[in-house]
Write an enzyme that holds these catalytic residues in place. Structure first.
Site, mmCIF file in Angstrom:
data_model
loop_
_atom_site.group_PDB
_atom_site.id
_atom_site.type_symbol
_atom_site.label_atom_id
_atom_site.label_comp_id
_atom_site.label_asym_id
_atom_site.label_seq_id
_atom_site.Cartn_x
_atom_site.Cartn_y
_atom_site.Cartn_z
ATOM 1 N NE ARG A 264 36.895 29.453 43.752
ATOM 2 C CZ ARG A 264 35.692 28.891 43.467
ATOM 3 N NH1 ARG A 264 35.340 27.719 42.902
ATOM 4 N NH2 ARG A 264 34.678 29.607 43.766
ATOM 5 C CE LYS B 35 41.775 39.635 43.597
ATOM 6 N NZ LYS B 35 42.505 38.698 42.598
ATOM 7 N NE ARG C 227 29.340 33.057 38.811
ATOM 8 C CZ ARG C 227 29.477 33.955 37.665
ATOM 9 N NH1 ARG C 227 30.128 33.672 36.619
ATOM 10 N NH2 ARG C 227 28.953 35.154 37.755
ATOM 11 N NE ARG D 8 30.407 34.475 42.921
ATOM 12 C CZ ARG D 8 31.912 34.367 42.645
ATOM 13 N NH1 ARG D 8 32.444 35.685 42.334
ATOM 14 N NH2 ARG D 8 32.366 33.231 42.504
ATOM 15 N NE ARG E 289 49.350 31.407 39.340
ATOM 16 C CZ ARG E 289 48.625 30.691 38.417
ATOM 17 N NH1 ARG E 289 47.467 30.755 38.578
ATOM 18 N NH2 ARG E 289 49.325 29.879 37.853
#
Ligand code: ZN
Length: 212
Positions: free
Chosen positions: A167, A14, A156, A123, A89
């Site tokens: 999430r 995005k 992370r 990641r 949202r």
């Protein structure tokens, strides 16, 4: 002036797609995530609040999100338009947004949850110099070591499968009603976010009628 809303889960590209559109057409990228990061880094009152919320593992409240977005849009530095990401949202914010701004299109980047897991869980981060890596698209030259400073790379803290699944659940719960509401009143374009970024960008431009 062009006004776009871009929606997509974390890992859908995005941010990249927003930037590519903004660079090509001189629009302003309004990223709620980036604005919050700015407030945290610059130790504003809002930043302190956001930091506390995130430290508790909670989502930043709707009121904070709305006030940040409203403040940003009131700066009127978007002569050629904007691409907003991270807002609205929920259905209430979407209603307010549609009443206040004449949105040209909503771009929805679609990507299967499994692909999000693959992208996000690969990641890595250098805790020393802040460089980002990705074991799929952007591998370090030496396994597990930063190309720039040689420090050992880490994952992370919130990039665990469990945290990511939570999430993803939140994202779908929040986003589905917003997309349904938009679809009744605006042009919503669903774009396959699987291909490389440049291809996705070309598809978006074709769909929303921007020249190449
Ligand atoms: Zn490093």
């Amino acid at each position: 002036m062009r006004k776009y809303v871009i929606m997509g889960v974390q890992g859908s590209g995005k941010g990249t797609q927003s930037q590519l559109l903004c660079e090509a057409f001189d629009m302003v990228h309004i990223s709620v995530g980036d604005m919050f990061r700015w407030h945290v880094q610059n130790h504003t009152k809002l930043g302190a609040q956001v930091k506390r919320t995130m430290a508790a593992g909670e989502l930043v409240g709707d009121d904070e999100v709305e006030s940040v977005v409203r403040g940003r849009l009131e700066q009127h530095d978007w002569n050629y338009g904007f691409v907003i990401d991270g807002f609205p949202r929920n259905a209430r914010q979407a209603e307010f947004f549609m009443e206040s701004f004449d949105i040209d299109a909503v771009i929805h980047l679609e990507i299967p949850d499994d692909e999000v897991r693959r992208r996000v869980l690969s990641r890595r981060l250098c805790p020393n110099c802040g460089m980002d890596y990705n074991l799929i698209a952007d591998r370090p030259e030496v396994d597990g070591r930063c190309d720039i400073c040689g420090h050992e790379l880490i994952t992370r803290a919130d990039d665990t499968p469990e945290a990511l699944d939570a999430r993803l659940r939140d994202y779908h719960e929040q986003t589905t009603p917003v997309l349904e509401l938009f679809a009744r009143k605006e042009h919503v374009y669903h774009v396959d976010a699987g291909p490389p970024a440049k291809e996705v960008h070309a598809t978006i431009r074709k769909l929303i009628g921007l020249p190449m």
